[in-house]
Design an enzyme around this catalytic site. Structure first.
Site, PDB file in Angstrom:
ATOM      1  N   GLU A   1     -16.571   4.351 -29.540  1.00 47.91           N
ATOM      2  CA  GLU A   1     -16.551   4.170 -28.208  1.00 47.91           C
ATOM      3  C   GLU A   1     -14.979   3.938 -27.150  1.00 47.91           C
ATOM      4  O   GLU A   1     -14.002   3.174 -27.317  1.00 47.91           O
ATOM      5  CB  GLU A   1     -16.874   3.139 -27.848  1.00 47.91           C
ATOM      6  CG  GLU A   1     -18.913   2.948 -27.027  1.00 47.91           C
ATOM      7  CD  GLU A   1     -19.049   3.244 -27.167  1.00 47.91           C
ATOM      8  OE1 GLU A   1     -20.000   4.768 -26.934  1.00 47.91           O
ATOM      9  OE2 GLU A   1     -21.152   2.875 -28.278  1.00 47.91           O
TER      10      GLU A   1
ATOM     11  N   SER B   1     -27.794   7.512 -22.277  1.00 46.68           N
ATOM     12  CA  SER B   1     -27.696   8.826 -21.486  1.00 46.68           C
ATOM     13  C   SER B   1     -28.458   9.167 -20.884  1.00 46.68           C
ATOM     14  O   SER B   1     -29.031  10.875 -21.148  1.00 46.68           O
ATOM     15  CB  SER B   1     -26.872   9.605 -23.025  1.00 46.68           C
ATOM     16  OG  SER B   1     -25.739   8.933 -23.052  1.00 46.68           O
TER      17      SER B   1
ATOM     18  N   ASP C   1     -20.583  12.257 -24.290  1.00 44.30           N
ATOM     19  CA  ASP C   1     -22.866  12.120 -24.149  1.00 44.30           C
ATOM     20  C   ASP C   1     -23.308  12.944 -23.847  1.00 44.30           C
ATOM     21  O   ASP C   1     -24.666  14.124 -24.571  1.00 44.30           O
ATOM     22  CB  ASP C   1     -23.233  11.340 -22.051  1.00 44.30           C
ATOM     23  CG  ASP C   1     -22.546   9.778 -22.556  1.00 44.30           C
ATOM     24  OD1 ASP C   1     -21.718   9.321 -23.507  1.00 44.30           O
ATOM     25  OD2 ASP C   1     -22.582   9.200 -21.310  1.00 44.30           O
TER      26      ASP C   1
HETATM   27  C1  GLA Z   1     -20.521   6.431 -20.741  1.00 43.71           C
HETATM   28  C2  GLA Z   1     -19.331   7.840 -21.102  1.00 43.71           C
HETATM   29  C3  GLA Z   1     -18.860   8.195 -22.137  1.00 43.71           C
HETATM   30  C4  GLA Z   1     -17.895   7.779 -22.884  1.00 43.71           C
HETATM   31  C5  GLA Z   1     -19.179   5.715 -22.985  1.00 43.71           C
HETATM   32  C6  GLA Z   1     -18.600   5.506 -23.519  1.00 43.71           C
HETATM   33  O1  GLA Z   1     -21.422   6.734 -21.798  1.00 43.71           O
HETATM   34  O2  GLA Z   1     -20.697   8.670 -20.503  1.00 43.71           O
HETATM   35  O3  GLA Z   1     -18.569   9.380 -21.771  1.00 43.71           O
HETATM   36  O4  GLA Z   1     -17.165   7.216 -22.408  1.00 43.71           O
HETATM   37  O5  GLA Z   1     -19.087   6.104 -21.594  1.00 43.71           O
HETATM   38  O6  GLA Z   1     -17.857   5.247 -25.252  1.00 43.71           O
END
Ligand code: GLA
Length: 356
Positions: free
Chosen positions: A27, A116, A162
């Site tokens: 993450e 997402s 994502d």
């Molecule tokens: C969001 C962003 C991703 C990633 C996560 C954290 O979902 O869109 O690109 O950085 O946070 O891991």
């Protein structure tokens, strides 16, 4: 519920869909050129499309029962249509001629839970336009364009996890991704496991959160360490001389990358769970993207029998948690934890396994 025919008065000419995702490990590493390990969730966003004959784009959201029409030269729309419009604009910048379209969107991906929904909308839109117009775009290119739509039209300086997960992952495997080289590997879940995903009930707004600030702190840390990105640091000791809070931010990223790489060597369910628990502690204490509700939910999951490990998932600041649990136990564990969590005055929800 109004379908494409009811909104636009004729049958759609193309359709496509794309899933949301949940990240198991890795993450806040993707914008540091690091490693991630997401999987697709069963919830999907579906688009139906056809040609528009009146010189305007028309986008309809079934969930919001809202239609947006766009004339060239209009300001960029806001809300759900900004993602769709952003994808179309970027395809035009790639050199494709995109006629005016009618697009109907429906989704079962929860919004604001860190699963997402925006990437699912972007990838579904791009797949739909690819199919309507026969565009020669592969799935990686689709993910890259979708990421640009998010950055340029939704204002979030996100990484590529994502959109790659939505475009390339399935719900039966984890997808290892090296976000620098875009090397991909399909990885099985540890033997005898399945996942639980629960919404904490605390919504998060990514663009308004500290996300972009964390990203800037990581870039500053990399600059001070003299590397292109924090991915280039493998020894956690190397960050110790950084000023706070950069030291803790960098320590999270370096340790998180190492956790993902350990999984690649093949680990047991127990070890995978320990890595998830360590990831949560690191996100809470070093990266400071957890909130009390997430800590409570994660602790309840972690202390439940047959749970190997649990952590917040996604950007944090609210949203969802993911747990790795013994196969066959997900439903019972999720019901039990939900009851305890909501008795503590929260408004949680079970997202995976889906209620049939
Ligand atoms: C969001 C962003 C991703 C990633 C996560 C954290 O979902 O869109 O690109 O950085 O946070 O891991």
């Amino acid at each position: 519920m109004k379908d494409f025919q009811q909104i636009f008065g004729k049958a759609p000419e193309a359709q496509a869909s794309a899933p949301g995702r949940v990240n198991l490990l890795g993450e806040h590493t993707d914008y540091n050129d690091g490693f991630v390990l997401p999987t697709a969730i069963p919830q999907r966003t579906t688009v139906h499309l056809g040609m528009s004959k009146d010189g305007q784009h028309h986008f309809y959201s079934e969930d919001l029962d809202e239609q947006v029409s766009i004339l060239d030269g209009n300001d960029t729309p806001s809300g759900f249509s900004s993602y769709i419009y952003g994808c179309i604009q970027l395809l035009e910048q790639e050199g494709y001629t995109i006629p005016k379209i009618n697009l109907h969107v429906s989704s079962s991906v929860p919004i604001g839970s860190g699963l997402s929904s925006s990437a699912a909308l972007e990838v579904a839109t791009l797949r739909g336009v690819r199919s309507l117009l026969n565009l020669p775009l592969d799935d990686v290119r689709i993910a890259q364009i979708a990421q640009q739509a998010e950055i340029q039209y939704a204002g979030v300086q996100c990484g590529i996890m994502d959109q790659m997960a939505s475009s390339l992952a399935d719900a039966e495997h984890m997808l290892f991704l090296d976000t620098r080289t875009l090397e991909l590997r399909v990885i099985p879940f540890p033997t005898g496991t399945e996942i639980v995903v629960m919404d904490s009930g605390v919504p998060r707004t990514l663009a308004g959160s500290g996300y972009n600030q964390r990203r800037a702190e990581c870039e500053e840390a990399a600059r001070l360490l003299g590397v292109k990105a924090l991915r280039d640091i493998t020894d956690p000791q190397a960050v110790e001389a950084l000023p706070e809070p950069l030291r803790r931010r960098a320590r999270h990223v370096v340790s998180e990358d190492n956790r993902v790489l350990e999984v690649l060597e093949g680990v047991s369910a127990e070890r995978f769970g320990e890595l998830m628990n360590a990831s949560h502690a690191s996100l809470r204490d070093d990266y400071e993207v957890s909130v009390p509700a997430l800590d409570t939910l994660v602790a309840m999951l972690q202390e439940t029998k047959e749970v190997f490990g649990a952590r917040l998932t996604g950007a944090g600041f609210g949203g969802a948690c993911v747990a790795l649990v013994a196969a066959g136990e997900a439903r019972a564990i999720a019901n039990d934890v939900l009851e305890r969590y909501n008795s503590a005055d929260f408004l949680g929800k079970i997202l995976v396994p889906q209620v049939s």
